[in-house]
Design an enzyme around this catalytic site. Structure first.
Site, mmCIF file in Angstrom:
data_model
loop_
_atom_site.group_PDB
_atom_site.id
_atom_site.type_symbol
_atom_site.label_atom_id
_atom_site.label_comp_id
_atom_site.label_asym_id
_atom_site.label_seq_id
_atom_site.Cartn_x
_atom_site.Cartn_y
_atom_site.Cartn_z
ATOM 1 N N ARG A 1 61.969 73.828 71.115
ATOM 2 C CA ARG A 1 61.130 74.224 72.244
ATOM 3 C C ARG A 1 60.484 75.583 72.005
ATOM 4 O O ARG A 1 59.710 76.059 72.831
ATOM 5 C CB ARG A 1 61.965 74.278 73.527
ATOM 6 C CG ARG A 1 62.308 72.895 74.036
ATOM 7 C CD ARG A 1 63.168 72.974 75.275
ATOM 8 N NE ARG A 1 63.392 71.629 75.829
ATOM 9 C CZ ARG A 1 64.299 71.347 76.740
ATOM 10 N NH1 ARG A 1 65.083 72.306 77.209
ATOM 11 N NH2 ARG A 1 64.424 70.123 77.202
ATOM 12 N N TYR B 1 56.588 56.663 72.609
ATOM 13 C CA TYR B 1 57.273 57.863 73.072
ATOM 14 C C TYR B 1 56.991 59.059 72.168
ATOM 15 O O TYR B 1 56.554 60.132 72.619
ATOM 16 C CB TYR B 1 58.796 57.661 73.173
ATOM 17 C CG TYR B 1 59.459 59.003 73.277
ATOM 18 C CD1 TYR B 1 59.422 59.709 74.471
ATOM 19 C CD2 TYR B 1 60.009 59.628 72.148
ATOM 20 C CE1 TYR B 1 59.934 60.987 74.559
ATOM 21 C CE2 TYR B 1 60.519 60.899 72.226
ATOM 22 C CZ TYR B 1 60.481 61.577 73.440
ATOM 23 O OH TYR B 1 60.959 62.846 73.515
ATOM 24 N N TYR C 1 70.781 54.542 62.569
ATOM 25 C CA TYR C 1 69.377 54.106 62.512
ATOM 26 C C TYR C 1 68.686 54.696 61.296
ATOM 27 O O TYR C 1 67.735 55.481 61.415
ATOM 28 C CB TYR C 1 68.620 54.529 63.772
ATOM 29 C CG TYR C 1 68.982 53.759 65.006
ATOM 30 C CD1 TYR C 1 68.857 52.388 65.054
ATOM 31 C CD2 TYR C 1 69.427 54.421 66.140
ATOM 32 C CE1 TYR C 1 69.176 51.683 66.193
ATOM 33 C CE2 TYR C 1 69.756 53.722 67.292
ATOM 34 C CZ TYR C 1 69.622 52.354 67.309
ATOM 35 O OH TYR C 1 69.941 51.668 68.448
ATOM 36 N N ASP D 1 60.631 57.782 78.256
ATOM 37 C CA ASP D 1 61.872 57.516 77.533
ATOM 38 C C ASP D 1 62.947 57.102 78.531
ATOM 39 O O ASP D 1 62.663 56.849 79.695
ATOM 40 C CB ASP D 1 62.302 58.760 76.732
ATOM 41 C CG ASP D 1 62.832 59.840 77.660
ATOM 42 O OD1 ASP D 1 62.466 59.841 78.849
ATOM 43 O OD2 ASP D 1 63.631 60.672 77.193
ATOM 44 N N THR E 1 69.403 59.371 70.569
ATOM 45 C CA THR E 1 70.452 60.298 70.127
ATOM 46 C C THR E 1 70.526 61.465 71.095
ATOM 47 O O THR E 1 69.503 62.026 71.481
ATOM 48 C CB THR E 1 70.138 60.805 68.710
ATOM 49 O OG1 THR E 1 69.959 59.683 67.840
ATOM 50 C CG2 THR E 1 71.259 61.678 68.177
ATOM 51 N N GLU F 1 61.839 65.082 67.390
ATOM 52 C CA GLU F 1 61.708 63.865 68.182
ATOM 53 C C GLU F 1 62.290 62.653 67.473
ATOM 54 O O GLU F 1 62.909 61.794 68.098
ATOM 55 C CB GLU F 1 60.236 63.610 68.551
ATOM 56 C CG GLU F 1 59.631 64.652 69.475
ATOM 57 C CD GLU F 1 60.401 64.800 70.789
ATOM 58 O OE1 GLU F 1 61.125 63.865 71.159
ATOM 59 O OE2 GLU F 1 60.265 65.857 71.423
ATOM 60 N N CYS G 1 72.588 65.166 93.216
ATOM 61 C CA CYS G 1 71.634 64.992 94.311
ATOM 62 C C CYS G 1 71.728 66.130 95.335
ATOM 63 O O CYS G 1 70.765 66.419 96.043
ATOM 64 C CB CYS G 1 71.868 63.652 95.003
ATOM 65 S SG CYS G 1 71.691 62.234 93.904
ATOM 66 N N CYS H 1 63.356 61.149 97.498
ATOM 67 C CA CYS H 1 63.919 60.225 96.512
ATOM 68 C C CYS H 1 64.384 58.954 97.214
ATOM 69 O O CYS H 1 65.320 58.973 98.012
ATOM 70 C CB CYS H 1 65.088 60.877 95.775
ATOM 71 S SG CYS H 1 65.892 59.783 94.592
ATOM 72 N N SER I 1 70.953 33.071 72.473
ATOM 73 C CA SER I 1 70.630 34.480 72.643
ATOM 74 C C SER I 1 71.876 35.344 72.593
ATOM 75 O O SER I 1 71.853 36.452 72.075
ATOM 76 C CB SER I 1 69.922 34.704 73.971
ATOM 77 O OG SER I 1 70.772 34.324 75.032
ATOM 78 N N CYS J 1 69.147 68.813 94.523
ATOM 79 C CA CYS J 1 67.973 68.234 93.874
ATOM 80 C C CYS J 1 66.692 68.578 94.621
ATOM 81 O O CYS J 1 66.596 68.385 95.833
ATOM 82 C CB CYS J 1 68.118 66.711 93.784
ATOM 83 S SG CYS J 1 66.668 65.920 93.054
#
Length: 389
Positions: A55, A150, A112, A168, A73, A67, A230, A239, A338, A233
């Site tokens: 950042r 993304y 991955y 995401d 992850t 990214e 919450c 919300c 499936s 928040c």
DNA sequence: AATTCGGGGCA
DNA sequence: TGCCCAGAATT
């Protein structure tokens, strides 16, 4: 600078939108909830953001690297890898020159591994084919291996300030809760819904990069999967999930059943030959696959059965087996569903016409023309076709 | 549109 | 154990 898609927030509202066309791009018809969303998170972000190394840079290489590492992850898991990678490969040319085995070794433990290979391939592509010119737009970034919607949005906004929303796992969760979206987020239809809403919300952001960071950070440390905070928040009073007590139920996500191996042993009792031949079938009952379909007598085991004699059957079935003659070798078939992989072994057993043994309960003799008309699992139908077709 | 690809952290 | 994670490529 603004993506064209911003002009078409929702399909059903295009006509309405045109009627309300103001001279320039605008979203003046949006509700207060939509308008206030992004700025609220941007303000929250400035007060709660964690200081993370990626950042503190606008270097597209480092942002891209972070990214890719962070795909599926957690920050805590990816952070040490990011530090090691930037140490070993400080610039894109360094990564492009890397030995792939070395790179994969550095990636070890992240999972991955195609991410690492695509990372290397794309680094070489940018360094060599693009002469080191990092693509600067969402559109061009999408063409790169290992960069999807993304990551393209993340790099475009963080490094180049483009007004494109990231979508995401955090975004799914936050939007599903705040706007009370009940769609199953695992479907591609839901993906469109959330992307459209994200574009609409991004239109009201003060700074695209800050807003994208904010909604993900918000999802990561405030609107968490379990036990969201919450109580403190900033979006509490608007919300939908909070106001209806549905935080734990959103987002809706169909849990994928693990692929399960099932082993079936079928006894194909046969009587007679030709068109006069009969097969013993029964209807499959119970809440399971193939409910109400017809199949041979069979049993299921947790492990592959080595031999038909090792399979436990009721006395009445065993008696039937003893009356008959095993015909030919066992025949194995497999069917992929499936969520299941069914491996079946068929044993054909010929019962003498003269035998007056009664079939076990549920089993019935069917002539071949009947057999063909009965609804059967593909597995069974395939077997019948191959064997007697 | 559904499946596959890892590994770690956490209740 | 099952769920979730700054998703993308493949089928």
């Amino acid at each position: 600078m603004k993506p064209l898609a911003s002009l078409f927030p929702f399909n059903g509202e295009i006509f309405f939108f045109i009627l309300n066309w103001q001279s320039d791009y605008n979203v003046k018809t949006d509700s207060p909830e939509l308008i206030v969303f992004a700025p609220t998170l941007e303000t929250w972000y400035e007060q709660h953001r964690r200081d993370l190394p990626w950042r503190n840079t606008t270097d597209p290489y480092r942002i891209w690297l972070s990214e890719v590492i962070l795909q599926q992850t957690r920050v805590a898991q990816g952070l040490p890898y990011y530090l090691r990678f930037t140490e070993t490969y400080p610039t894109l040319p360094d990564l492009a020159r890397a030995d792939e085995r070395e790179l994969l070794r550095l990636w070890q433990g992240l999972g991955y591994y195609s991410r690492a290979r695509n990372l290397h391939q794309t680094a070489k592509f940018i360094a060599n084919t693009l002469n080191g010119h990092f693509p600067t737009t969402y559109h061009d970034l999408l063409d790169l291996k290992g960069i999807g919607t993304y990551t393209a949005a993340a790099v475009a906004s963080f490094a180049f300030g483009e007004r494109v929303p990231v979508v995401d796992g955090n975004v799914y969760r936050v939007l599903a809760r705040v706007f009370g979206i009940e769609e199953d987020i695992t479907t591609s239809q839901a993906k469109k819904t959330f992307a459209a809403l994200a574009i609409r919300l991004m239109a009201h952001a003060i700074d695209p990069a800050t807003y994208n960071q904010s909604i993900m950070e918000f999802g990561a440390i405030q609107c968490t999967p379990v036990a969201p905070n919450c109580l403190f928040c900033p979006l509490q009073q608007q919300c939908r999930a909070y106001l209806t007590g549905r935080q734990q139920l959103l987002p809706v996500k169909k849990k994928k059943a693990p692929v399960r191996d099932r082993y079936l042993t079928y006894f194909v009792f046969r009587k007679g030959a030709g068109e006069a031949m009969q097969l013993a079938l029964r209807e499959r009952t119970g809440r399971d696959v193939w409910q109400n379909l017809y199949e041979f007598y069979g049993t299921e085991t947790d492990e592959p059965a080595s031999d038909w004699r090792s399979v436990d059957v009721p006395d009445e079935v065993n008696e039937l087996v003893m009356q008959g003659v095993l015909v030919g070798p066992a025949i194995a078939e497999q069917q992929l569903l499936s969520h299941q992989r069914i491996r079946a072994v068929f044993y054909e057993i010929s019962i003498p016409e003269t035998s007056n043994v009664v079939l076990p309960k549920d089993l019935n003799w069917y002539f071949m023309d009947q057999v063909r008309r009965l609804p059967k699992p593909v597995l069974i139908a395939t077997f019948v076709e191959k064997q007697f077709g």
